[in-house]
Write an enzyme that holds these catalytic residues in place. Structure first.
Site, mmCIF file in Angstrom:
data_model
loop_
_atom_site.group_PDB
_atom_site.id
_atom_site.type_symbol
_atom_site.label_atom_id
_atom_site.label_comp_id
_atom_site.label_asym_id
_atom_site.label_seq_id
_atom_site.Cartn_x
_atom_site.Cartn_y
_atom_site.Cartn_z
ATOM 1 N N ASP A 67 6.609 5.076 -15.941
ATOM 2 C CA ASP A 67 7.310 3.839 -15.606
ATOM 3 C C ASP A 67 6.659 2.621 -16.259
ATOM 4 O O ASP A 67 5.558 2.708 -16.809
ATOM 5 C CB ASP A 67 7.395 3.656 -14.077
ATOM 6 N N ASN A 136 4.796 4.635 0.685
ATOM 7 C CA ASN A 136 6.138 4.870 1.226
ATOM 8 C C ASN A 136 6.747 6.179 0.709
ATOM 9 O O ASN A 136 7.935 6.408 0.882
ATOM 10 C CB ASN A 136 7.057 3.683 0.881
ATOM 11 N N HIS A 138 6.988 7.113 -2.472
ATOM 12 C CA HIS A 138 7.629 7.082 -3.784
ATOM 13 C C HIS A 138 6.820 7.874 -4.816
ATOM 14 O O HIS A 138 5.617 8.053 -4.675
ATOM 15 C CB HIS A 138 7.922 5.649 -4.252
ATOM 16 N N GLU A 143 11.995 4.795 -5.444
ATOM 17 C CA GLU A 143 11.760 4.267 -4.106
ATOM 18 C C GLU A 143 12.598 5.011 -3.062
ATOM 19 O O GLU A 143 13.613 5.629 -3.398
ATOM 20 C CB GLU A 143 12.109 2.775 -4.086
#
Ligand code: PGA
Length: 252
Positions: A67, A136, A138, A143
């Site tokens: 990314d 979280n 991810h 996400e």
């Protein structure tokens, strides 16, 4: 899923680096899917160390990063291109023409996403994908709540991710709000996957990823469906799994 337990960050880094170096030795022109963040830093340091000792050769390795922040140039110190150059690429003999990372400055989202997907395809896919895991759940910048079947796309980062990444920026307002990320589909098509985790902050995400329901609300949970996954984590990251009595005996 092969689970490797480590005492601490350093041991986690060495065990994960071992898996990557085995891949490099078995296939000198392997395509490595690489990641940024605090987790892989120790892994990269270990690989650099082995390279300096003459035990590893990156000359034919190709790498595809997961990314990049949208809006940051490769020269920006907060960009993932800069991170990879500083923390790995400039310190081993990998060839610049074999390094791929999304172009954060490309405004044309469909164009950049299809360019990046085509790169992965033209390389013949990813042999070993290294992943960290967000608090979280991810992976990459996929996400919670996104569809599992996406390829490279532009992501709106969640508040949780922006807060977690603010530590690298002068202020939270400087954290980009969007990023280009390879998708879950790209990740799941990798021939093997290595997920590394360290620290208590990852304990809940790791528990949900490995033992919770497979759901886009915990993107890493999809890894339960991949047939060649290595999980390497330290005691703190495994703490909730251990508390629940789910930690299997160590295999290696
Ligand atoms: P970290 O990030 O390695 O900096 O904890 C992991 C991630 O968000 O994927």
């Amino acid at each position: 899923m092969r689970i490797y337990q480590a005492k601490d960050y350093q041991e986690m880094s060495r065990k994960a680096a071992n898996i990557i170096s085995a891949q490099i030795i078995m296939k000198p022109d392997a395509v490595l899917g690489l990641a940024t963040g605090s987790t892989p830093l120790g892994i990269y340091r270990q690989l650099i160390d082995w390279y300096n000792k003459g035990d590893l050769d990156f000359s034919e390795i190709r790498s595809v990063n997961l990314d990049e922040y949208k809006g940051l140039s490769a020269d920006n110190e907060q960009s993932y291109a800069y991170f990879m150059r500083t923390n790995l690429f400039s310190q081993v003999n990998i060839k610049p023409e074999n390094l791929y990372i999304p172009n954060g400055l490309e405004e044309d989202i469909p164009k950049e996403c299809s360019r990046y997907n085509n790169i992965i395809k033209s390389l013949g896919g990813i042999d070993l994908q290294l992943l960290g895991i967000g608090n979280n759940g991810h992976i990459g910048f996929n996400e919670p709540g996104e569809a599992f079947e996406t390829e490279t796309h532009c992501v709106k980062l969640t508040e949780n991710t922006i807060e977690a990444n603010a530590r690298f920026f002068a202020s939270i307002d400087e954290v980009p709000k969007y990023a280009y990320s390879t998708g879950i589909k790209n990740i799941m098509q990798a021939k093997s996957i290595l997920l590394a985790a360290s620290g208590k902050a990852k304990a809940e995400a790791l528990y949900k990823a490995l033992y919770g329901p497979i759901s886009p609300s915990v993107p890493a949970s999809i890894l339960q469906l991949h047939n060649n996954v290595y999980i390497v984590a330290d005691e703190a990251a495994f703490s909730l799994i251990r508390e629940k009595g789910l930690l299997p005996d160590q295999e290696a």
